[in-house]
Design a protein around this motif. Structure first.
Motif, short mmCIF file in Angstrom:
data_model
loop_
_atom_site.label_atom_id
_atom_site.label_comp_id
_atom_site.label_asym_id
_atom_site.label_seq_id
_atom_site.Cartn_x
_atom_site.Cartn_y
_atom_site.Cartn_z
N ILE A 9 0.87 -1.17 0.00
CA ILE A 9 0.00 0.00 0.00
C ILE A 9 0.90 1.21 0.00
O ILE A 9 1.67 1.42 0.94
CB ILE A 9 -0.91 0.00 1.24
N VAL A 10 0.89 2.00 -1.03
CA VAL A 10 1.82 3.11 -1.14
C VAL A 10 1.11 4.41 -0.89
O VAL A 10 -0.09 4.53 -1.05
CB VAL A 10 2.49 3.13 -2.54
N VAL A 11 1.88 5.40 -0.48
CA VAL A 11 1.31 6.71 -0.16
C VAL A 11 0.94 7.46 -1.43
O VAL A 11 -0.06 8.14 -1.50
CB VAL A 11 2.29 7.51 0.70
N GLN A 100 12.93 5.17 -7.61
CA GLN A 100 13.26 3.83 -7.12
C GLN A 100 12.10 3.24 -6.32
O GLN A 100 11.78 2.05 -6.46
CB GLN A 100 14.51 3.89 -6.24
N CYS A 101 11.49 4.06 -5.48
CA CYS A 101 10.36 3.58 -4.69
C CYS A 101 9.20 3.18 -5.60
O CYS A 101 8.56 2.13 -5.39
CB CYS A 101 9.92 4.65 -3.71
N ARG A 102 8.92 4.01 -6.60
CA ARG A 102 7.82 3.72 -7.52
C ARG A 102 8.06 2.42 -8.26
O ARG A 102 7.14 1.60 -8.42
CB ARG A 102 7.67 4.88 -8.51
N GLU A 103 9.29 2.17 -8.68
CA GLU A 103 9.62 0.94 -9.40
C GLU A 103 9.49 -0.30 -8.53
O GLU A 103 9.14 -1.38 -9.01
CB GLU A 103 11.04 1.04 -9.96
N GLY A 107 6.36 2.42 -0.44
CA GLY A 107 5.64 3.63 -0.08
C GLY A 107 6.54 4.64 0.61
O GLY A 107 7.53 4.29 1.25
N VAL A 108 6.20 5.91 0.48
CA VAL A 108 6.89 6.99 1.18
C VAL A 108 5.86 7.68 2.07
O VAL A 108 4.86 8.22 1.58
CB VAL A 108 7.51 8.01 0.20
N LEU A 109 6.09 7.65 3.37
CA LEU A 109 5.14 8.19 4.33
C LEU A 109 5.80 9.27 5.16
O LEU A 109 6.74 8.99 5.92
CB LEU A 109 4.63 7.06 5.24
N GLY A 110 5.34 10.50 5.02
CA GLY A 110 5.92 11.62 5.74
C GLY A 110 5.38 11.72 7.16
O GLY A 110 4.28 11.24 7.48
N TYR A 131 9.85 4.61 4.91
CA TYR A 131 9.67 3.85 3.68
C TYR A 131 8.98 2.54 4.06
O TYR A 131 9.34 1.91 5.07
CB TYR A 131 11.02 3.59 3.00
N THR A 132 7.98 2.14 3.28
CA THR A 132 7.12 1.04 3.71
C THR A 132 6.93 0.00 2.61
O THR A 132 6.86 0.32 1.43
CB THR A 132 5.74 1.57 4.13
N LEU A 133 6.81 -1.25 3.03
CA LEU A 133 6.41 -2.36 2.16
C LEU A 133 5.37 -3.17 2.92
O LEU A 133 5.67 -3.76 3.96
CB LEU A 133 7.59 -3.26 1.80
N GLY A 134 4.14 -3.18 2.44
CA GLY A 134 3.09 -3.94 3.10
C GLY A 134 1.91 -3.05 3.44
O GLY A 134 1.66 -2.04 2.78
N ASN A 135 1.20 -3.41 4.47
CA ASN A 135 -0.03 -2.73 4.87
C ASN A 135 0.27 -1.60 5.84
O ASN A 135 0.42 -1.82 7.05
CB ASN A 135 -0.99 -3.75 5.50
N VAL A 136 0.34 -0.37 5.35
CA VAL A 136 0.72 0.77 6.20
C VAL A 136 -0.33 1.06 7.27
O VAL A 136 -0.02 1.72 8.28
CB VAL A 136 0.98 2.04 5.37
N GLU A 137 -1.57 0.61 7.08
CA GLU A 137 -2.59 0.87 8.09
C GLU A 137 -2.25 0.19 9.42
O GLU A 137 -2.75 0.59 10.47
CB GLU A 137 -3.96 0.38 7.60
N LEU A 138 -1.37 -0.81 9.39
CA LEU A 138 -0.97 -1.48 10.62
C LEU A 138 -0.22 -0.54 11.56
O LEU A 138 -0.12 -0.80 12.76
CB LEU A 138 -0.09 -2.70 10.31
#
Length: 405
Positions: A9-11, A100-103, A107-110, A131-138
């Motif tokens: 889930i990306v920002v 790089q993140c998009r590729e 995700g990038v979360l400020g 920087y995130t990989l997975g379910n950021v809502e966690l």
């Protein structure tokens, strides 16, 4: 670790977003701030005395920025951002990270964005970007950090798995550092029980470390979240792990130390947790075990001695106990029925302790001859109830009880 294999889930979700458009998003603004030269904690704290949030400085003119204490390189980067100059060094670096993140599906979360956790935002030196990989809502879940030795004992690994499974069932998200030993066992304990888990790493999300946990990392991304404050391409370095530890404790309501030597990095996490006002828990171990001494030291210094998941839940408060009701019928903590064993194996199991016992001592305690004792010990090992260790045999962390029919 490619994006298609590890969906996140990306920002920023617009695949066709231009570089210029990204720079104007909250994620782009926070990424820019995280890259500003000499934009350290003292300066950020001073600036926050004049503005509500750090992104408020981005529209200000150069003279005002200099008056606030920003250096020439930082002012130049902000002025370039205002002018849309994509060639300026800091701007170009931000865009390179974004691409790089998009590729890779990262995700990038400020810091000022949802779901960046409020509890993390208020720690000393909170990361400006995750920087995130997975379910950021966690990130919004109530979390417990579980940490410990990389050179864990079998009993320590069992404790990490079992406590993580049970506390996940009670409603807590298990957070750890993806390291070998206790960290990996904690993540696996939650996942194997069907619950998500969160890993904080000290490297870029495309350079996950250690390599032995690559499969575990894929499992976490599929049912959990991995976060880092380091952009893609960042290799793991020893200096990054203490920095990672402040995020583990900052995300959590408390930290459980399962095993730790006196020089363990887990004690850094515990100390940071105390500085952040978090609860610290420690599982005691054998007085003969080097990886128990760190836990014993924490307990002497005021950490809560933990024997069951109830100890953790009780200390965290009645609100959690009300919110996190068990999903199964009530049972003894970490317990089950021993009736599937013969009476001989039950006698041997009950004679075992959590410290190593020699076969001579076990034979004396049970009255069994050596050949029958060894047969019973083998059965207990196959059932996962005991294991051989230096000095003899001991129970695993799976503490079962004998229930009469």
């Amino acid at each position: 670790m490619a994006g298609p294999e590890c969906p996140a889930i990306v920002v920023f979700k617009e695949e066709k977003m231009s570089d210029q458009e990204f720079l104007q998003t909250p994620a782009g603004q926070w990424l820019l701030l995280s890259l500003l030269p000499r934009f350290g904690i003292p300066l950020r704290e001073r600036i926050l005395g004049s503005v509500d949030t750090l992104t408020d400085i981005l529209p200000l003119n150069a003279a005002t920025l200099r008056a606030m204490g920003l250096g020439g390189d930082a002012v130049e980067a902000i002025v370039a951002w205002q002018a849309g100059d994509l060639s300026q060094g800091v701007i170009a670096r931000a865009l390179d990270i974004y691409r790089q993140c998009r590729e890779r599906g990262i995700g990038v979360l400020g810091q000022g964005q949802a779901p960046y956790p409020e509890c993390l935002r208020h720690i000393h030196n909170a990361p400006l970007v995750l920087y995130t990989l997975g379910n950021v809502e966690l990130l919004q879940r109530d979390q417990l950090g579980v940490v410990g030795s990389r050179n864990a004992t079998r009993a320590g690994l069992d404790h990490a798995r079992q406590f993580s499974a049970e506390l996940s069932r009670r409603g807590l998200l298990i957070t750890s550092g993806l390291a070998l030993g206790i960290d990996g066992a904690a993540h696996a304990g939650a996942l194997d029980s069907g619950y998500p888990t969160l890993a904080v790493v000290g490297c870029g999300l495309d350079r996950l470390y250690p390599a032995q946990h690559r499969k575990l990392a894929h499992r976490i991304i599929g049912n959990g979240l991995i976060v880092s404050e380091y952009p893609p391409g960042t290799q793991a370095r020893a200096a990054y792990f203490p920095q990672r530890n402040r995020i583990i404790s900052g995300l959590a309501r408390g930290v459980l130390v399962v095993e730790a030597s006196l020089r363990s990095g887990s004690l850094i996490t515990a100390r940071t947790a105390l500085e952040q006002g978090r609860e610290v828990f420690a599982i005691p171990g054998s007085v003969h075990s080097p990886v128990a001494r760190g836990c014993h030291q924490l307990i002497r210094q005021g950490a809560r001695l933990v024997e069951t998941a109830d100890d953790v839940m009780e200390e965290l408060g009645t609100w959690w106990s009300m919110q996190a009701q068990p999903a199964e019928p009530e049972a003894t903590e970490n317990s089950s029925d021993l009736s599937f064993l013969d009476s001989r194996e039950i006698a041997v199991f009950e004679a075992l302790g959590y410290d190593p016992q020699s076969t001579d001592a076990l034979s004396l305690a049970t009255g069994l001859p050596a050949d029958q004792l060894l047969q019973s010990l083998l059965i207990l090992e196959l059932e996962g109830l005991a294991h051989a260790c230096p000095g003899g045999y001991q129970r695993t962390g799976r503490d079962l009880v004998h229930c009469s029919a």
